[in-house]
Design a protein around this motif. Structure first.
Motif, short mmCIF file in Angstrom:
data_model
loop_
_atom_site.label_atom_id
_atom_site.label_comp_id
_atom_site.label_asym_id
_atom_site.label_seq_id
_atom_site.Cartn_x
_atom_site.Cartn_y
_atom_site.Cartn_z
N LYS A 49 0.84 -1.19 0.00
CA LYS A 49 0.00 0.00 0.00
C LYS A 49 0.87 1.24 0.00
CE LYS A 49 -4.31 -1.66 2.00
NZ LYS A 49 -5.14 -1.17 0.90
N LYS A 50 0.41 2.26 -0.74
CA LYS A 50 1.21 3.48 -0.78
C LYS A 50 0.33 4.71 -1.00
CE LYS A 50 2.27 2.57 -5.63
NZ LYS A 50 3.34 2.20 -6.57
N THR A 51 0.89 5.83 -0.55
CA THR A 51 0.27 7.12 -0.89
C THR A 51 0.95 7.62 -2.17
OG1 THR A 51 1.84 8.33 0.48
CG2 THR A 51 -0.23 7.69 1.53
N GLY A 52 0.37 8.65 -2.79
CA GLY A 52 0.99 9.21 -3.99
C GLY A 52 2.15 10.11 -3.62
N VAL A 53 3.16 10.19 -4.49
CA VAL A 53 4.34 11.02 -4.19
C VAL A 53 3.92 12.49 -4.03
CG1 VAL A 53 6.54 11.87 -5.11
CG2 VAL A 53 5.97 9.44 -5.28
N THR A 54 3.06 13.00 -4.90
CA THR A 54 2.67 14.41 -4.80
C THR A 54 1.50 14.64 -3.84
OG1 THR A 54 1.23 14.16 -6.71
CG2 THR A 54 3.48 14.95 -7.13
N PHE A 55 0.90 13.54 -3.41
CA PHE A 55 -0.26 13.63 -2.49
C PHE A 55 0.18 14.11 -1.12
CE2 PHE A 55 -2.44 11.41 0.99
CZ PHE A 55 -3.75 11.79 0.81
N ARG A 56 -0.67 14.96 -0.53
CA ARG A 56 -0.50 15.31 0.88
C ARG A 56 -1.84 15.09 1.57
NH1 ARG A 56 2.48 20.85 2.45
NH2 ARG A 56 0.68 21.67 1.36
N GLY A 57 -1.79 14.52 2.75
CA GLY A 57 -3.03 14.31 3.48
C GLY A 57 -2.97 13.06 4.33
N ARG A 58 -4.13 12.71 4.89
CA ARG A 58 -4.20 11.61 5.85
C ARG A 58 -5.04 10.48 5.26
NH1 ARG A 58 -3.38 11.91 11.67
NH2 ARG A 58 -2.94 14.11 11.50
N VAL A 59 -4.51 9.27 5.30
CA VAL A 59 -5.27 8.10 4.84
C VAL A 59 -5.21 7.02 5.91
CG1 VAL A 59 -4.98 8.49 2.35
CG2 VAL A 59 -3.29 7.14 3.61
N THR A 60 -6.22 6.13 5.90
CA THR A 60 -6.26 5.02 6.86
C THR A 60 -6.35 3.71 6.09
OG1 THR A 60 -7.35 6.40 8.50
CG2 THR A 60 -7.54 4.03 8.79
N TRP A 61 -5.48 2.79 6.42
CA TRP A 61 -5.47 1.46 5.79
C TRP A 61 -5.82 0.41 6.85
CZ3 TRP A 61 0.18 2.53 3.96
CH2 TRP A 61 0.16 3.43 2.88
N ASN A 62 -6.72 -0.49 6.51
CA ASN A 62 -7.01 -1.65 7.36
C ASN A 62 -6.39 -2.87 6.71
OD1 ASN A 62 -8.64 -0.40 9.42
ND2 ASN A 62 -10.15 -0.08 7.81
N VAL A 63 -5.47 -3.51 7.41
CA VAL A 63 -4.76 -4.65 6.84
C VAL A 63 -4.72 -5.79 7.85
CG1 VAL A 63 -3.28 -3.17 5.41
CG2 VAL A 63 -2.50 -3.85 7.68
N THR A 64 -4.34 -6.98 7.37
CA THR A 64 -4.09 -8.12 8.27
C THR A 64 -2.60 -8.42 8.22
OG1 THR A 64 -6.28 -9.02 7.85
CG2 THR A 64 -4.64 -10.53 8.75
N LEU A 65 -1.95 -8.32 9.36
CA LEU A 65 -0.50 -8.55 9.41
C LEU A 65 -0.21 -10.04 9.63
CD1 LEU A 65 0.55 -5.50 11.62
CD2 LEU A 65 0.72 -5.72 9.12
N GLN A 66 0.73 -10.55 8.84
CA GLN A 66 1.19 -11.94 8.93
C GLN A 66 2.58 -11.94 9.58
OE1 GLN A 66 -0.71 -14.45 8.00
NE2 GLN A 66 -2.28 -13.36 6.80
N PRO A 67 3.04 -13.08 10.07
CA PRO A 67 4.39 -13.10 10.64
C PRO A 67 5.43 -12.74 9.57
CG PRO A 67 3.26 -15.20 11.02
CD PRO A 67 2.40 -14.40 10.11
N GLY A 68 6.42 -11.95 9.94
CA GLY A 68 7.47 -11.62 8.98
C GLY A 68 7.93 -10.19 9.13
N ILE A 69 8.71 -9.75 8.16
CA ILE A 69 9.26 -8.39 8.19
C ILE A 69 8.58 -7.56 7.11
CG2 ILE A 69 11.35 -6.98 7.91
CD1 ILE A 69 12.93 -9.40 8.96
N TYR A 70 8.05 -6.42 7.53
CA TYR A 70 7.45 -5.46 6.59
C TYR A 70 8.43 -4.31 6.44
CZ TYR A 70 3.03 -7.96 6.98
OH TYR A 70 2.07 -8.93 6.93
N SER A 71 8.43 -3.70 5.26
CA SER A 71 9.28 -2.52 5.13
C SER A 71 8.48 -1.36 4.57
CB SER A 71 10.51 -2.82 4.27
OG SER A 71 10.11 -3.29 3.02
N TYR A 72 8.88 -0.17 4.98
CA TYR A 72 8.23 1.03 4.47
C TYR A 72 9.30 1.95 3.92
CZ TYR A 72 9.46 2.73 9.18
OH TYR A 72 10.13 3.05 10.34
N ARG A 73 8.92 2.72 2.93
CA ARG A 73 9.92 3.57 2.28
C ARG A 73 9.21 4.70 1.54
NH1 ARG A 73 9.39 -0.98 -1.22
NH2 ARG A 73 8.80 -0.37 -3.33
N SER A 74 10.02 5.65 1.10
CA SER A 74 9.57 6.62 0.11
C SER A 74 10.07 6.13 -1.24
CB SER A 74 10.14 8.01 0.39
OG SER A 74 10.02 8.80 -0.79
#
Ligand SMILES: [Cu+2]
Length: 211
Positions: free
Chosen positions: A170-195
Motif C-alpha cells: 500500500k502506498k500514498t501518492g508522491v505528490t499527495f498530501r493528506g491523511r489516509v487510513t489502511w485496514n490490513v491483516t498482518l502476517q508473521p514476517g518483516i514489513y518494510s516502508y519507504r519513500s
C-alpha cells in the motif's frame, strides 16, 4: 416386521447418543509431521485451514504423526501440547475465547507455525508519517499478527509512504498530501516502508506470532 422395527429402534438407541455427543462441539483437525515432513496444520470440519473461529468449545482431533515433532496450541486460557518424542492421536476439548491463538511445533517453532483469531480482536493501531522534511516513520516497530489499522499522515509533496510485506502493498501518492487510513491483516514476517522517491527514507516493522 415387528423385529425390524425393534432392531431399528435398538440401533437408533445405540448410535444416537454418541452421534449427538459428537455433534455437540464443532470439530477441528490438527495434523503435524506426516511422513516426518515439517508440515503442520489446523483445519475445520470441511478441511479448510482455520483462520477465524467463533468463541466456544471445540473438539480438536490432534494427529501427531512424527516422533520428531509435536503439536502445541496456545492462546487465551489455552496451553496444550503433545509430546515431541512420540506419535500420538488425541482429542482435546477446549474452550476458545476472543483473541489470537497460535500453534507450532515446540522443536521447530520458526519453521512450523500458524495462527488464527477467535471472536472479536481489536486492531493494532499504527501511526505512520512522511515529511514535511526528509523523514519517515511508523510506530510501533514491532507487533503481533492480526488486524491492524494504519493511519498515514503524508506531509510531503516530494515523498510518499509505501508499505510492503506479507499480504500488504500500500502506498500514498508522491505528490499527495493528506491523511489516509489502511485496514490490513498482518502476517508473521518483516514489513518494510519507504519513500519511492528517496531510497534513504525507509524502515521496517517486525510482526510476530501472538505471545
Ligand atoms: Cu518439529
Amino acid at each position: 416386521m415387528a423385529t425390524r422395527i425393534l432392531l431399528t429402534a435398538l440401533l437408533a438407541a445405540l448410535f444416537l447418543p454418541s452421534a449427538l455427543a459428537r455433534a455437540d462441539n464443532p470439530r477441528l483437525v490438527a495434523s503435524v509431521g506426516r511422513n516426518d515432513s515439517f508440515a503442520i496444520s489446523l483445519s475445520d470440519a470441511s478441511g479448510s485451514p482455520v483462520t477465524h473461529l467463533d468463541p466456544g468449545t471445540y473438539d480438536i482431533e490432534v494427529h501427531d504423526l512424527s516422533e520428531m515433532h509435536n503439536f502445541h496450541l496456545y492462546g487465551p486460557s489455552v496451553q496444550q501440547a503433545t509430546a515431541v518424542g512420540n506419535k500420538e492421536d488425541v482429542v482435546w476439548t477446549l474452550t476458545l475465547a476472543d483473541g489470537k491463538y497460535g500453534f507450532d511445533c515446540t522443536a521447530h517453532p520458526t519453521l512450523m507455525k500458524g495462527w488464527f483469531t477467535v471472536g472479536q480482536v481489536a486492531a493494532t493501531q499504527f501511526g505512520a508519517s512522511v515529511g514535511p522534511k526528509r523523514t519517515i516513520s511508523l510506530k510501533p516497530k514491532t507487533a503481533q499478527v492480526g488486524p491492524a489499522t494504519i493511519t498515514v499522515n503524508d506531509r510531503s509533496r516530494g515523498d510518499n509512504f509505501h508499505l510492503t510485506g506479507p499480504g500488504v502493498n500500500k502506498k500514498t501518492g508522491v505528490t499527495f498530501r493528506g491523511r489516509v487510513t489502511w485496514n490490513v491483516t498482518l502476517q508473521p514476517g518483516i514489513y518494510s516502508y519507504r519513500s519511492d522517491k528517496h531510497k534513504s527514507l525507509r524502515g521496517s516493522l517486525i510482526v510476530t506470532l501472538p505471545f
